[in-house]
Structure formats: C-alpha cells, structure tokens
Design a protein around this motif. Sequence first.
Motif, PDB file in Angstrom:
ATOM      1  N   GLU A  67      18.501  14.640  50.604  1.00 12.01           N
ATOM      2  CA  GLU A  67      17.914  15.801  49.933  1.00 12.01           C
ATOM      3  C   GLU A  67      17.629  16.916  50.934  1.00 12.01           C
ATOM      4  OE1 GLU A  67      14.503  14.512  47.780  1.00 12.01           O
ATOM      5  OE2 GLU A  67      15.660  13.194  46.461  1.00 12.01           O
ATOM      6  N   GLU A  70      20.909  18.552  51.887  1.00 13.76           N
ATOM      7  CA  GLU A  70      21.377  19.440  50.818  1.00 13.76           C
ATOM      8  C   GLU A  70      20.566  20.736  50.798  1.00 13.76           C
ATOM      9  OE1 GLU A  70      21.956  19.569  45.988  1.00 13.76           O
ATOM     10  OE2 GLU A  70      21.632  17.639  46.958  1.00 13.76           O
ATOM     11  N   GLN A  71      19.277  20.632  51.011  1.00 16.13           N
ATOM     12  CA  GLN A  71      18.432  21.835  51.020  1.00 16.13           C
ATOM     13  C   GLN A  71      18.826  22.757  52.168  1.00 16.13           C
ATOM     14  OE1 GLN A  71      14.244  21.068  51.485  1.00 16.13           O
ATOM     15  NE2 GLN A  71      13.713  23.222  51.545  1.00 16.13           N
ATOM     16  N   ALA A  73      21.751  22.923  53.597  1.00 14.29           N
ATOM     17  CA  ALA A  73      23.063  23.481  53.268  1.00 14.29           C
ATOM     18  C   ALA A  73      22.924  24.612  52.250  1.00 14.29           C
ATOM     19  CB  ALA A  73      23.970  22.384  52.720  1.00 14.29           C
ATOM     20  N   ARG A  74      22.056  24.455  51.270  1.00 11.50           N
ATOM     21  CA  ARG A  74      21.835  25.510  50.269  1.00 11.50           C
ATOM     22  C   ARG A  74      21.238  26.760  50.927  1.00 11.50           C
ATOM     23  NH1 ARG A  74      24.364  24.519  45.420  1.00 11.50           N
ATOM     24  NH2 ARG A  74      24.202  22.305  44.994  1.00 11.50           N
ATOM     25  N   ASP A  75      20.290  26.526  51.839  1.00  9.00           N
ATOM     26  CA  ASP A  75      19.670  27.664  52.531  1.00  9.00           C
ATOM     27  C   ASP A  75      20.692  28.445  53.357  1.00  9.00           C
ATOM     28  OD1 ASP A  75      17.238  26.983  51.448  1.00  9.00           O
ATOM     29  OD2 ASP A  75      16.499  25.959  53.252  1.00  9.00           O
ATOM     30  N   LYS A  76      21.683  27.761  53.874  1.00  9.17           N
ATOM     31  CA  LYS A  76      22.711  28.421  54.677  1.00  9.17           C
ATOM     32  C   LYS A  76      23.840  29.000  53.832  1.00  9.17           C
ATOM     33  CE  LYS A  76      21.833  26.082  58.951  1.00  9.17           C
ATOM     34  NZ  LYS A  76      21.697  27.050  59.998  1.00  9.17           N
ATOM     35  N   GLY A  77      23.793  28.760  52.521  1.00 10.61           N
ATOM     36  CA  GLY A  77      24.774  29.358  51.626  1.00 10.61           C
ATOM     37  C   GLY A  77      25.966  28.469  51.302  1.00 10.61           C
ATOM     38  N   VAL A  79      28.017  25.448  49.309  1.00 10.12           N
ATOM     39  CA  VAL A  79      28.025  24.908  47.952  1.00 10.12           C
ATOM     40  C   VAL A  79      28.777  23.597  47.966  1.00 10.12           C
ATOM     41  CG1 VAL A  79      27.842  27.130  46.801  1.00 10.12           C
ATOM     42  CG2 VAL A  79      30.083  26.232  47.358  1.00 10.12           C
ATOM     43  N   LYS A  80      28.540  22.789  46.936  1.00 12.52           N
ATOM     44  CA  LYS A  80      29.255  21.518  46.803  1.00 12.52           C
ATOM     45  C   LYS A  80      30.675  21.791  46.334  1.00 12.52           C
ATOM     46  CE  LYS A  80      25.328  18.612  45.641  1.00 12.52           C
ATOM     47  NZ  LYS A  80      24.748  17.734  44.626  1.00 12.52           N
ATOM     48  N   GLU A  83      31.679  23.472  42.763  1.00 15.11           N
ATOM     49  CA  GLU A  83      30.670  24.401  42.260  1.00 15.11           C
ATOM     50  C   GLU A  83      31.166  25.821  42.380  1.00 15.11           C
ATOM     51  OE1 GLU A  83      26.252  22.546  42.958  1.00 15.11           O
ATOM     52  OE2 GLU A  83      27.099  23.712  44.566  1.00 15.11           O
ATOM     53  N   LEU A  85      30.010  29.751  42.887  1.00 12.28           N
ATOM     54  CA  LEU A  85      28.922  30.531  43.464  1.00 12.28           C
ATOM     55  C   LEU A  85      28.938  31.927  42.875  1.00 12.28           C
ATOM     56  CD1 LEU A  85      26.655  30.836  45.563  1.00 12.28           C
ATOM     57  CD2 LEU A  85      28.400  31.561  47.199  1.00 12.28           C
TER      58      LEU A  85
END
Length: 91
Positions: A67, A70-71, A73-77, A79-80, A83, A85
């Motif tokens: 988790e 993933e957080q 990675a999301r903060d750095k922009g 995506v999975k 997905e 964007l």
Amino acid sequence: MTFKRAGFLTKIIVLVLLIYMATSLLDLRGRIQGVQTEKDGLARQVASQQMKNRELEDAIEHSDDPEMLEQVARDKGFVKAGEELYIDVAN
C-alpha cells in the motif's frame, strides 16, 4: 539617637540611581519578552520537525508495504497497467 537628614545632592543621586534602575529593568523586561517569543517560535519549529521525522520513520518502517509503494507511485504520477489517466487542464 538622632539621624542627620540627607542633603540635596544625596537625594538627587538616589533619584538618578532609581531612574537608571527602573529603565534598566524595563529594558531587560523587553529583552526577556523578545527572547521568550523567539523561544516559542523555535519550540514550534522543533515540534513540526519531530512530526516530520516520525512520518519519515513510519515511511521507512513500512517501505516494503504494498500500500505504501502504491501511494508513493501515485504521488509521483505513475498509474497501474490498464488504467487511464485524466488530467484536469481547466484550472
């Protein structure tokens, strides 16, 4: 036992000394208040830095947590895979 009354010059000297002491005390009081304000500001900075340190320690302890990864990675922009964007360009 009789006391000799203080002369005019003695009274002036005592008055000047009292005025000097009063102004010195007021100056010291102002300095103390200034240093106290500075101390309070530094205490707030220390508390803020300690909170940041706790957050960083927590992040280090949970660096292997999926988790957390993933957080970050999301903060750095990032995506999975699969997905889409959407970027809000209206602002």
